[in-house]
Design a protein around this motif. Structure first.
Motif, PDB file in Angstrom:
ATOM      1  N   UNK A  17      -0.048   3.327  -6.266  1.00  0.00           N
ATOM      2  CA  UNK A  17      -0.092   1.892  -6.550  1.00  0.00           C
ATOM      3  C   UNK A  17       0.992   1.135  -5.808  1.00  0.00           C
ATOM      4  N   UNK A  18       2.014   1.863  -5.291  1.00  0.00           N
ATOM      5  CA  UNK A  18       3.106   1.181  -4.595  1.00  0.00           C
ATOM      6  C   UNK A  18       2.705   0.854  -3.161  1.00  0.00           C
ATOM      7  N   UNK A  19       1.999   1.777  -2.485  1.00  0.00           N
ATOM      8  CA  UNK A  19       1.628   1.557  -1.091  1.00  0.00           C
ATOM      9  C   UNK A  19       0.757   0.305  -0.893  1.00  0.00           C
ATOM     10  N   UNK A  20      -0.281   0.075  -1.706  1.00  0.00           N
ATOM     11  CA  UNK A  20      -1.100  -1.124  -1.476  1.00  0.00           C
ATOM     12  C   UNK A  20      -0.348  -2.429  -1.728  1.00  0.00           C
ATOM     13  N   UNK A  21       0.771  -2.371  -2.493  1.00  0.00           N
ATOM     14  CA  UNK A  21       1.506  -3.602  -2.801  1.00  0.00           C
ATOM     15  C   UNK A  21       2.500  -3.981  -1.713  1.00  0.00           C
ATOM     16  N   UNK A  22       2.766  -3.115  -0.744  1.00  0.00           N
ATOM     17  CA  UNK A  22       3.754  -3.412   0.297  1.00  0.00           C
ATOM     18  C   UNK A  22       3.330  -4.567   1.210  1.00  0.00           C
TER      19      UNK A  22
END
Length: 386
Positions: A17-22
């Protein structure tokens, strides 16, 4: 925190979930609410506090090394982090594309570094305990891969158990090195303590001496053997010369005073003509002067008529002139000092009344009112004296 209770992180669940928010973090100034629980407590507070007071994208707050922020922003804006149109996730083979290592920093901090070589990104994970949003592995920093080796600054090992073992070994080595250092410094400390002991031992070797008895400056008197020590102490004050006494025994002893008219000193030689008349002492205090002897006359008439030129009659001698002069000078000095004191007191009273009068005038009190106040106070003092 024991290693047996800590499981390896599920990298796909933590970072999925962290990668798509970058990409959004590289453009927005406010962090996404669904991303904050995935961050460690320290990084979460950093993002929340600093993003609210800044107009720059909050992606810069995910990295502590400011020199790597431009590279991180460039990667986030690239097409490599575009999500899949069907799944909505970034396509990554987590088993093949990710590499992870562990290290324990201290008793409470266990870290893991996840490297995604294809994306040129690194994620430093921290195992958190007592987090209000839940315990487990959380993202502590997002950065770019170091060159030439991605683990050059982090180090670490491939398993949690190996990281725990290395931490225990380093801790035991540190303990042993501290023990060796203490053992090396101990002899120096012992030498210092021996020097201190030798210094203080000098006082122990000093022979004990009873201090000599200091006699009182008052004249010593002779008393009987049966008198007590307390009586001897107070008896010394009987011979103290009063300050206002005109008669000074020391002055009389130093001056060569001629005996009064008709008196002579004690005879220290045999009497002339074998006379053994009884001596009559005139001075009862000192006992130093006696009546002068008159030569025998064959005629009683001549002795009665006073024709004998050697026969003189004793007369009282005035007090010591030196002592009288000193007393007079002391009295005159005391009178002059008293006169100066009286004059100073009168001047002080006069100036005080003037100051009070000027203060009253400045306050709007007229002269009559001031005189009435002073008279009232004087009357009150008279009542107090009575």
């Amino acid at each position: 925190m024991t290693s047996s209770n800590i499981q390896q992180p599920d990298v796909q669940q933590v970072l999925g979930h962290v990668l798509p928010s970058l990409p959004a973090a590289a453009l927005s100034t406010e962090p996404a609410e669904n991303i904050l629980p995935l961050l460690s407590p320290i990084l979460r507070q950093r993002v929340q506090l600093l993003s609210s007071s800044s107009s720059e994208p909050w992606i810069r707050l995910l990295c502590y090394d400011t020199s790597k922020v431009p590279k991180l922003t460039e990667i986030a804006k690239s097409d490599r982090l575009e999500p899949h149109p069907v799944s909505g996730e970034v396509e990554i083979d987590w088993d093949y594309d990710s590499e992870i290592r562990y290290r324990r920093v201290d008793e409470e901090t266990l870290q893991a570094l996840v490297v995604l070589k294809d994306l040129n990104l690194t994620f430093r994970l921290v195992y958190c305990v007592g987090d209000p949003v839940g315990d487990g592995w959380k993202v502590g920093e997002v950065s770019v891969v170091d060159q030439p080796s991605p683990f050059s600054s982090f180090g670490g090992v491939s398993s949690i158990a190996e990281a725990e073992r290395q931490f225990r070994e380093s801790k035991s080595k540190a303990t042993l090195s501290n023990g060796v250092t203490n053992s090396r410094t101990a002899p120096a400390l012992d030498d210092d303590e021996d020097d201190d002991d030798d210094y203080w031992a000098r006082y122990d070797a000093t022979p004990a001496r009873t201090p000599a008895i200091k006699r009182s400056p008052a004249p010593q008197t002779t008393h009987g053997a049966n008198t007590t020590a307390e009586e001897d102490y107070y008896a010394q004050y009987d011979d103290v010369q009063p300050a206002m006494d005109n008669h000074d025994p020391d002055e009389e002893a130093n001056l060569d005073i001629a005996p009064p008219l008709g008196l002579g000193t004690r005879p220290g030689q045999p009497m002339v003509n074998g006379s053994d008349e009884e001596e009559v002492e005139l001075n009862e205090t000192q006992g130093a002067w006696t009546l002068a002897r008159a030569p025998r006359s064959p005629s009683t008439h001549s002795r009665r008529s006073g024709d004998d030129p050697n026969l003189v009659h004793p007369h009282p001698r005035p007090a010591s002139s030196a002592g009288s002069n000193a007393s007079v000078e002391k009295l005159e000095a005391a009178a002059a000092k008293q006169e100066q004191n009286d004059f100073g007191v009168k001047q002080h009273v006069s100036r005080s009344i003037k100051s009070l009068f000027m203060l009253s005038r400045a306050s709007g009190i007229d002269r009559e009112e001031f005189e009435r106040l002073v008279k009232t106070e004087l009357d009150m003092l008279g009542l107090m004296e009575e």
